[in-house]
Design an enzyme around this catalytic site. Structure first.
Site, PDB file in Angstrom:
ATOM      1  N   VAL A 122      -0.736   0.292   6.614  1.00 39.06           N
ATOM      2  CA  VAL A 122       0.234  -0.745   6.956  1.00 39.06           C
ATOM      3  C   VAL A 122      -0.148  -2.079   6.329  1.00 39.06           C
ATOM      4  O   VAL A 122       0.717  -2.806   5.812  1.00 39.06           O
ATOM      5  CB  VAL A 122       0.344  -0.876   8.491  1.00 39.06           C
ATOM      6  CG1 VAL A 122       1.238  -2.051   8.857  1.00 39.06           C
ATOM      7  CG2 VAL A 122       0.864   0.407   9.099  1.00 39.06           C
ATOM      8  N   CYS A 123      -1.443  -2.408   6.341  1.00 39.32           N
ATOM      9  CA  CYS A 123      -1.861  -3.685   5.768  1.00 39.32           C
ATOM     10  C   CYS A 123      -1.586  -3.743   4.274  1.00 39.32           C
ATOM     11  O   CYS A 123      -1.266  -4.809   3.726  1.00 39.32           O
ATOM     12  CB  CYS A 123      -3.344  -3.931   6.055  1.00 39.32           C
ATOM     13  SG  CYS A 123      -4.465  -2.723   5.316  1.00 39.32           S
TER      14      CYS A 123
END
Length: 968
Positions: A706-707
C-alpha cells in the site's frame, strides 16, 4: 520452442471424448491457467497507451473542434482495439498493410478457416489464387468443416446450392467477415510479379503465401516462386487426425519483437569484476527486485530523475550506454560487457565509468534487438530432413539448423515417429487416392522419403485409415496456427515455427474399434459419434472462445441428436452469455457482424450457428452464472437432467470457480479454456479421473504494498494499479456510499447522521466519509447540483487533479525534502523511492517548451476523462455532444490555474471548511427546497475494459500517465 498459441481450438473439442466414452484419454492441461486477460486488479501498460488514443479519437472532435465523422483509422482503432493491446501499434500497422495470398481448394474447410482468421485479424488484402486443379481438388476427402462453412456462406448470402462457384462463394463470404479487408481473386502468376528487392534492413516482408491442403509437389513448385520473389510462405496440410505445417520466411528474416514486455529493474550498485581475465561490470539489483535477462541479452541504463544535472554530458553518456549480458549469477546479479569502446566514453578506466553510472543510473531494462532466424526453402528443408533421417555421416548440409518445432513433450522427440509422419505426408494426395487396392504399408513404402530407413507400420496404417476424412478440431487448430504464422511473417512479432511442425491426436483412433461411417464418425467411429450427437452440452460464454466452440460443434454434427439416419434424440447445446456485442468483438468472434452490434451474444450466436448446421439444437440464454443469481434457469433440475458436459468460455475467475463447484456437485465433466493475448490453455476435468478446476490454483501474483502505491511508485504497473483503484474509489465506491447514506441524511438530518457516524467509526473515518458525502450530495461548487453540466464536472476534475497530483506531492516533499535522510542515515530518496516533482499546469507557457506542453496535454486528458465520468455518475451515459471537449477543458483550466499556488495550500485540514458543523450545513443545503429527498440514485460505474468508448480505460490511462510523470 513449444507451441503455446490457440491450442484450445482443438483441445476444447477433443476434451469431450473421455467425458462421453469413459476411456482414459485425457488431454493434458496446456500452459498456465489464466483468468480474464485484464483482470479487476490490473491493466496492461500497452493497453493503456492504445486505449488513450482509441478513446480520444472516438470522442467528439478529438481536439475539441473537429467534425464527428469517423475515419478508417478510427474504425480500425475500435475494431482492432484488443489486437492493439496484444500486438502493439507497429505490428498491427504492418498487418493492416500486408497482402496474404491463399492457395488451396476453395471448398476446403482449412481454406475457409484460414481466410476467416486472417480477415478478422485485419490484414490489408487477401488474394485467393485459383487454379485448374481446384475443379477436382478437395473431392478426394470428406470435409465436414468445409461443408459447414459453405452452408453458412450460402445462408448468409441468400444463395441456393449450385447458384455460384465455390470460389465466388468463398470470396463473398470472406468479404462479409470484415468489410475493411480487400478480397480478390488471381492466379499464381501474381507471385512472379511481386518481386521485392533484398535489403540489409530488418524489415519484415509485406507479402506472404499461405498454401493449404495442396500436395507436396505443388508446395515445392510454389516454394520456388516465393523464393524468387522474396515472399514468405506457410504451408499447412491435414490428413485425418494428422497435420503438418511448414514455414519459410527467407534467409534473412529477423524477429523484431518477442512479444514480451521487458522489466525495468532497479539498480542497487554497479561494480567492476574480472571474468576470464577481462574486466566487466557486475550489476546488482535492489533487494526484492528480480531481473529478466539471459546471457546474450542487451541491456541499457535508465536515468534517475533525482540526480544532480550540472553535468548533462555525463547523463547523456549513461543514457546512451548499452551492454551485453555475459553471465547470470543469480536472479538479482549478473555481469555485462559494454558494447561501446571505453575510449569513446571519455573515461580512462572502467572503474571511472562505473562511478558515473552509479551516480546517474537508477535502473536497467532489456533492449529488444532484431534476432536473425534464417529459413531454408521447402526443397532444401526436405533434403536436410532426408539427410538427418538416414544419418549419413558428413552429409548434413546445415548442421546447426533446427528443422522441427516441438509441439508435444512425448511425441515430438520421437525421431522414428517424425520420420514415419514425414513419409506419410510425402505420399499423401500424390499417391493414396490412386492405390486403394494396396495395403497402407505398401503405399507408404512405395513413396519412401528417406531411403531404406523403416517406418512405423502402426502409424502408417492409422494414417491411411483416417486420411480420407478431415478432422474438424485439427483443421481449426492448424488453421489458427497457420494464420498466426502469416501474421508473424509480415510483422516480425513473436518467434515463428521453425520450420516443420508435426501434430497429431491419433489416440482418439483407439477409443473404439467400430467400422467408420459418415460425418465426424469416420475418425471417431460410429458409436462415439452417435454418443456425442445425443449429449447435452452447456457452453458458458459465446465470446471469442465460445464462437469457435459453437462453430466446431456444429461442423462435427454434434449435439444434433442424429448421425446419418438415426432418429432425433435429446442432443443439444445450451449457451448463455449476458454480454452484448461490441465493435471490438468483431475482430475475433466469427459469428457476429456489424449489424449485430448491440445485440446479445448468445442470441446472435444461436442464429449464426444454425447457418452452419440447421439441424443442431440450441437453447440460448442471457443469464449470468454465479452465486446469488435471481430467477436463474440453471437450477438443480437443469443440472440433473439437461446437461451432460460443461464447456467454459469465460473471462473471469469467480464464474469459473462457480461452474467448477456445480460440476463437482453434480458429477459433470468440465472443459475450461482461457486466453491471454496470443497464449491459451485448456483444462479437462473428468469426474473420478482428474482433479477439479478449483483443486489447484496458480501462484498469486506479487501484491503491491500500500505504501508503494500511495507514495513511492517506481514501476508503471504501480501507477496503473493506482489509477485503477482511483477509478473504483471515485466512480464506484463513492456513488455507492452516497446512495446508501442519502436516505438516512434525508430522514434524520445531516447533523444527527454525522453524530451517529462519529460514534460508529470514529472521528477520522467519519470526517473523511462526511467530506465525500458533502461533495457528492451537498450544494457546494463541486457538488451534485452543479456537476451535471460540463463546467461543473470540469471544475470538480480540476480539484481532483490539484488534490492528488499537486497538494499531496507538495505535502510529501515538505515531510521528506530531496536531501533528507532515513532513520539509518541513508538518503531517503534512494533505492525504490523515486523523488516526485510538483508539475503545474501552465496555460501561458512557451509553445516551444515541449516538456511543459506535454505535461499540459496530460492534465487536459485527465481532467476531461474525470469530468466525463463525474457527469455520468449523475446523468447516466452521456451523448457524444455532452462530453466536454478539449477546448472547454483548457478554458476552465486556464481560469482555475492562473493564480494557483501549491506552496500556499496546506492541503491537510482547513479549520473552517472541514469542521463537522460546516459539512452538516452543506449537506442540509439541498434539503431547503426538498431536492435532497427527491435526489435520484447516483449511477455506480463498474469498470468495463471492453468498451473503448466508455472512457473507463481512458481515465485510468490518463491518471497513470500523470502519476508516472510525477515520479519519472
Amino acid at each position: 520452442m513449444m507451441v503455446t498459441v490457440q491450442r484450445w481450438r482443438f483441445v476444447v473439442i477433443a476434451g469431450i471424448l473421455p467425458l462421453v466414452t469413459g476411456r482414459s484419454f485425457v488431454p493434458k492441461p496446456y500452459g498456465g491457467r489464466f483468468g480474464i486477460p485484464y483482470n479487476d486488479r490490473s491493466i496492461s501498460s500497452r493497453a493503456v497507451s492504445v486505449s488513450t488514443r482509441t478513446t480520444l479519437r472516438s470522442l467528439r472532435g478529438g481536439d475539441g473542434d473537429g467534425d464527428t465523422e469517423k475515419t478508417p483509422i478510427d474504425d480500425d482503432a475500435e475494431r482492432y482495439s484488443r489486437q492493439f493491446y496484444t500486438l502493439g501499434v507497429r505490428a498491427q500497422t504492418c498487418i493492416r498493410s500486408s497482402t496474404i495470398y491463399l492457395d488451396g481448394p476453395p471448398s476446403s474447410g482449412m481454406v475457409y478457416e484460414c481466410a476467416k482468421n486472417l480477415a478478422l485479424s485485419g490484414v490489408g488484402s487477401l488474394v485467393f489464387l485459383e487454379e485448374e486443379e481446384d475443379s477436382v481438388e478437395g473431392t478426394r476427402e470428406k470435409d465436414a468443416l468445409g461443408e459447414a462453412y459453405r452452408n453458412a456462406a450460402r445462408a448468409e448470402l441468400g444463395l441456393e446450392e449450385g447458384e455460384t462457384t465455390d470460389m465466388e462463394l468463398l470470396v463473398e463470404y470472406t468479404r462479409r467477415l470484415n468489410p475493411g479487408v480487400s478480397v480478390s481473386v488471381g492466379s499464381r502468376t501474381l507471385l512472379e510479379q511481386q518481386h521485392r528487392p533484398e535489403s540489409d534492413e530488418f524489415i519484415p516482408p509485406t507479402k506472404c503465401l499461405l498454401v493449404m491442403e495442396r500436395p507436396e509437389s505443388t508446395q515445392i513448385q510454389l516454394s520456388s516462386l516465393c523464393r524468387s520473389s522474396n515472399i514468405a510462405m506457410v504451408t499447412v496440410q491435414t490428413a485425418g487426425v494428422y497435420g503438418r505445417l511448414f514455414c519459410d520466411f527467407g534467409e534473412k528474416f529477423h524477429v523484431l519483437d518477442d512479444g514480451e514486455t521487458p522489466l525495468v529493474t532497479l539498480l542497487h550498485t554497479v561494480g567492476v569484476v574480472t571474468e576470464k581475465e577481462e574486466e566487466v561490470l557486475e550489476i546488482t539489483c535492489v533487494e526484492g527486485e528480480r531481473h529478466d535477462v539471459s546471457r546474450g541479452d542487451v541491456i541499457r541504463f535508465e536515468l534517475a530523475s533525482n540526480t544532480v544535472q550540472d553535468d548533462p554530458w555525463e547523463r547523456d553518456l549513461v543514457a546512451e550506454l548499452t551492454a551485453t549480458v555475459q553471465n547470470v549469477k543469480s536472479p538479482t546479479k549478473f555481469t555485462v560487457s559494454l558494447k561501446q569502446s571505453l575510449s569513446t566514453t571519455g573515461k580512462e578506466t572502467l572503474a571511472e565509468l562505473c562511478n558515473v553510472i552509479n551516480q546517474h543510473a537508477s535502473s536497467i531494462t532489456r533492449v529488444k534487438v532484431p534476432v536473425p532466424v534464417p529459413f531454408l526453402s521447402l526443397p532444401d528443408a526436405l533434403t536436410l530432413a532426408q539427410q538427418r533421417a538416414n544419418n549419413v555421416k558428413g552429409a548434413d548440409s546445415h548442421p546447426n539448423h533446427p528443422l522441427y518445432t516441438f509441439s508435444d513433450l512425448e511425441k515430438s522427440f520421437d525421431e522414428s515417429r517424425r520420420h514415419s509422419l514425414m513419409s506419410c505426408f510425402h505420399a499423401h494426395n500424390a499417391h493414396l487416392p490412386h492405390h486403394q487396392t494396396q495395403t497402407p504399408l505398401e503405399i507408404i513404402s512405395a513413396c519412401q522419403l528417406y531411403g531404406n530407413k523403416p517406418i512405423n507400420p502402426t502409424i502408417a496404417q492409422k494414417f491411411v485409415a483416417c486420411a480420407r476424412e478431415k478432422f474438424v478440431p485439427l483443421q481449426a487448430f492448424l488453421g489458427a496456427l497457420a494464420s498466426q504464422e502469416c501474421l508473424k511473417a509480415v510483422s516480425g512479432l513473436y518467434h515463428p515455427v521453425h520450420q516443420f511442425l508435426l501434430y497429431d491426436c491419433d489416440e482418439i483412433l483407439d477409443l473404439l474399434n467400430d467400422s467408420p461411417t459418415d460425418g465426424a464418425s469416420c475418425n471417431l467411429h460410429e458409436t462415439v459419434a452417435r454418443l456425442l450427437s445425443q449429449k447435452r452440452l452447456f457452453v458458458v460464454g459465446s465470446g471469442a472462445i465460445g464462437c469457435e466452440i459453437l462453430k466446431n460443434l456444429s461442423a462435427m454434427l454434434l449435439c444434433a441428436g442424429t448421425v446419418g439416419d438415426e432418429p432425433k434424440k435429446k442432443g443439444g447445446i445450451v449457451v448463455t452469455d449476458m454480454d452484448t456485442i461490441e465493435k471490438s468483438n468483431l475482430s475475433r468472434q466469427l459469428l457476429f457482424r456489424d449489424s449485430d452490434v448491440g445485440n446479445f451474444k448468445s442470441f446472435a450466436a444461436k442464429k449464426a450457428i444454425h447457418r452452419f448446421n440447421e439441424n443442431i439444437h440450441v437453447e440460448a440464454h442471457t443469464c449470468k452464472v454465479g452465486e446469488g443469481v435471481v430467477n436463474s434457469p440453471f437450477q438443480d433440475k437443469f443440472w440433473a437432467d439437461d446437461v451432460d458436459i460443461v464447456m467454459n468460455a469465460l473471462d473471469n475467475m469467480p464464474a469459473r470457480l462457480y461452474m467448477d463447484q456445480q460440476c463437482v456437485s453434480h458429477q459433470k465433466g468440465l472443459i475450461d479454456a482461457g486466453t491471454l493475448g496470443s497464449k491459451g490453455n485448456v483444462q479437462v476435468v473428468v469426474p473420478f479421473l482428474s482433479e477439479s478446476y478449483g483443486s489447484s490454483v496458480d501462484p498469486p501474483e506479487p501484491s503491491i504494498p500500500v505504501c508503494t502505491l500511495k507514495s513511492f511508485p517506481y514501476e508503471i504497473s504501480h501507477t496503473i494499479q493506482w489509477g485503477r483503484d482511483l477509478f473504483d474509489g471515485l466512480f464506484n465506491r463513492r456513488p455507492s456510499q452516497a446512495n446508501e447514506h442519502n436516505p438516512s441524511i434525508s430522514s434524520i438530518g445531516a447533523s444527527q447522521f454525522i453524530t451517529h457516524l462519529r460514534t460508529k467509526v470514529g472521528d477520522d473515518m467519519a470526517l473523511e466519509t462526511a467530506m465525500e458525502l458533502s461533495e457528492d450530495l451537498g450544494g457546494s461548487a463541486s457538488g451534485a447540483s452543479e456537476t451535471i453540466d460540463s463546467t461543473g464536472g470540469i471544475r470538480w476534475a480540476i480539484q481532483v487533479y490539484q488534490t492528488l497530483f499537486l497538494q499531496s506531492t507538495a505535502r510529501l516533499l515538505r515531510e521528506h525534502p530531496a536531501d533528507s535522510l532515513d532513520d539509518e542515515g541513508e538518503p531517503f530518496w534512494s533505492g525504490t523511492r523515486m523523488l516526485p516533482k510538483v508539475l503545474l499546469y501552465r496555460g501561458d507557457c512557451d509553445p516551444q517548451d515541449e516538456v511543459q506542453m506535454d505535461w499540459n496535454r496530460r492534465v487536459v486528458e485527465f481532467v476531461r476523462a474525470a469530468a466525463r465520468l463525474r457527469m455520468e455518475v449523475y446523468t447516466a451515459k452521456l451523448s457524444v455532444d455532452d462530453i466536454p471537449t478539449m477546448y472547454q477543458v483548457r478554458a476552465v483550466l486556464n481560469d482555475e490555474m492562473t493564480d494557483y499556488n501549491v506552496d500556499g495550500i496546506d492541503g491537510v485540514d482547513d479549520e473552517c471548511e472541514n469542521t463537522f458543523q460546516s459539512i452538516a450545513q452543506r449537506l442540509e443545503e439541498p434539503s431547503k427546497d426538498g431536492s435532497s429527498k427527491d435526489n435520484p440514485l447516483l449511477h455506480v460505474l463498474d469498470f468495463e475494459k471492453d468498451d473503448a468508448s466508455n472512457g473507463h480505460v481512458n481515465f485510468v490511462a490518463a491518471a497513470s500517465n500523470i502519476r508516472a510523470l510525477t515520479y519519472g
